[in-house]
Design an enzyme around this catalytic site. Structure first.
Site, short mmCIF file in Angstrom:
data_model
loop_
_atom_site.label_atom_id
_atom_site.label_comp_id
_atom_site.label_asym_id
_atom_site.label_seq_id
_atom_site.Cartn_x
_atom_site.Cartn_y
_atom_site.Cartn_z
N LYS A 5 6.58 -1.92 1.94
CA LYS A 5 5.38 -1.31 2.54
C LYS A 5 4.23 -2.30 2.39
O LYS A 5 3.32 -2.13 1.57
CB LYS A 5 5.08 0.05 1.90
N LEU A 30 11.29 1.34 6.98
CA LEU A 30 10.72 1.79 5.71
C LEU A 30 11.43 3.08 5.33
O LEU A 30 11.53 4.00 6.15
CB LEU A 30 9.22 2.06 5.88
N TYR A 88 0.82 -1.20 0.00
CA TYR A 88 0.00 0.00 0.00
C TYR A 88 0.86 1.25 0.00
O TYR A 88 2.07 1.18 0.23
CB TYR A 88 -0.94 0.01 1.21
N GLU A 112 12.65 2.74 14.08
CA GLU A 112 11.75 3.77 13.55
C GLU A 112 10.46 3.77 14.37
O GLU A 112 10.27 2.93 15.25
CB GLU A 112 11.43 3.52 12.08
N1 PDD Z 1 3.17 5.29 7.34
N2 PDD Z 1 7.88 3.97 8.74
C1 PDD Z 1 6.71 3.31 8.84
C2 PDD Z 1 6.69 2.01 9.56
C3 PDD Z 1 5.55 3.85 8.27
O1 PDD Z 1 4.40 3.18 8.35
C4 PDD Z 1 5.62 5.11 7.62
C5 PDD Z 1 4.42 5.74 6.98
C6 PDD Z 1 6.86 5.78 7.55
C7 PDD Z 1 7.03 7.09 6.86
O2 PDD Z 1 6.91 6.95 5.47
P1 PDD Z 1 6.38 8.15 4.55
O3 PDD Z 1 7.19 9.35 4.91
O4 PDD Z 1 6.63 7.66 3.19
O5 PDD Z 1 4.94 8.35 4.89
C8 PDD Z 1 7.97 5.16 8.11
C9 PDD Z 1 1.99 5.69 6.61
C10 PDD Z 1 1.75 7.15 6.59
C11 PDD Z 1 0.81 4.88 7.11
O6 PDD Z 1 0.98 3.68 7.26
O7 PDD Z 1 -0.26 5.44 7.32
#
Ligand code: PDD
Length: 288
Positions: A148, A204, A34, A180
């Protein structure tokens, strides 16, 4: 309010008509991927980066997305247009498709299921100004956090533990090493340098993280991709987390330890300004 239009397997339909098969592998196994993409002022922020990561996640899972990059991008644009989203997000998911339940992959003629929908969402400006609190949680996730994937149980358990105690985020660690957040990347500031976990299989590689790195590099702020420990986190001058929905979010307390002066740090504030400027440039919105 108008009835929301969503995208389901090649068609734009009303949300109430969007039905998912009980043998969809996304539903049964979390066998899919996703993306969450931000919309500001009706414009998509860092669209190509999100779409590229979606295709990369697909490749790592040996999953075929049944649309070309450009087709899928135009689906996102169309959804934003028909739902008249000004400030919000797009959620897009691709599962390995529908087939009788079996662990191994279905035959090649089973097409992946694609869904996408939009959501209205404001920028979390108050929290960005005041900072939030976080809780340390052991990172129990699998070893391919770079994908992801829909399998988010480890993340959910961490977030739930933190949220049930009133915290905004769970900052995860594998032993002594901070990895993270449960849905964000984590950063510390030490002697004016930003540190964050390298983009390995254990995190991620966030799109927001990449924008922050680019902004730091352009503006002469030292940015180092190097692991740091729980002790280094707790004694940091500043901590912030970053994600598509949280942007650059200051963390002013971790468990019962106050970070710095207990207010957002100066470098974090500077990055927030640079990030807002970037949004303004890309999506023509007002800076904070
Ligand atoms: N989550 N690390 C994890 C485990 C995440 O789920 C996310 C983002 C990030 C940051 O990634 P980005 O900057 O590309 O949003 C890092 C999204 C927003 C979610 O699951 O809703």
């Amino acid at each position: 309010m108008t009835v929301e239009t969503v995208f389901l397997n090649g068609e734009f339909v009303k949300r109430k008509d969007a039905k998912v098969d009980i043998e969809d592998r996304g539903y049964q196994f979390g066998d899919g991927i996703y993306e969450v993409i931000r919309v500001y002022n009706g414009e998509v922020f860092t669209m190509d980066e999100h779409m590229e990561r979606l295709y990369q996640s697909a490749e790592k899972m040996k999953l075929k997305i049944p649309f070309e990059f450009k087709e899928l991008s135009s689906i996102v644009f169309k959804l934003i247009e028909v739902n008249e989203v000004q400030e919000g997000s797009v959620y897009m998911q691709v599962s390995r498709g529908i087939s009788p339940r079996q662990h191994h992959f279905p035959a090649g003629d089973v097409s992946g299921s694609v869904i996408a929908y939009t959501k209205e969402m404001k920028r979390p400006l108050k929290q960005m100004q005041e900072g939030v609190t976080a809780m340390l949680v052991e990172d129990i996730r699998w070893l391919r956090c770079d994908i992801k994937s829909l399998n988010l149980l480890g993340n959910l358990l961490a977030k739930e533990e933190a949220a049930s105690r009133g915290h905004f985020e769970a900052i995860q660690h594998r032993g002594e090493t901070v990895t993270e957040g449960s849905s964000s990347n984590a950063f510390i500031v030490k002697d004016g340098t930003i540190f964050t976990h390298p983009a390995t299989n254990l995190i991620l590689n966030g799109i927001t993280r990449r924008v922050i790195k680019e902004l730091a590099d352009k503006n002469g702020v030292p940015f180092v991709e190097k692991t740091f420990t729980v002790d280094e986190l707790l004694s940091a001058e500043e901590i912030f987390i970053a994600s598509t929905t949280s942007e650059v979010m200051p963390v002013v307390k971790v468990d019962d330890v106050t970070i710095g002066q207990g207010v957002p740090g100066s470098l974090t504030t500077k990055l927030q300004e640079l990030f807002s400027k970037r949004i303004k440039e890309d999506c023509k919105v007002q800076a904070v």
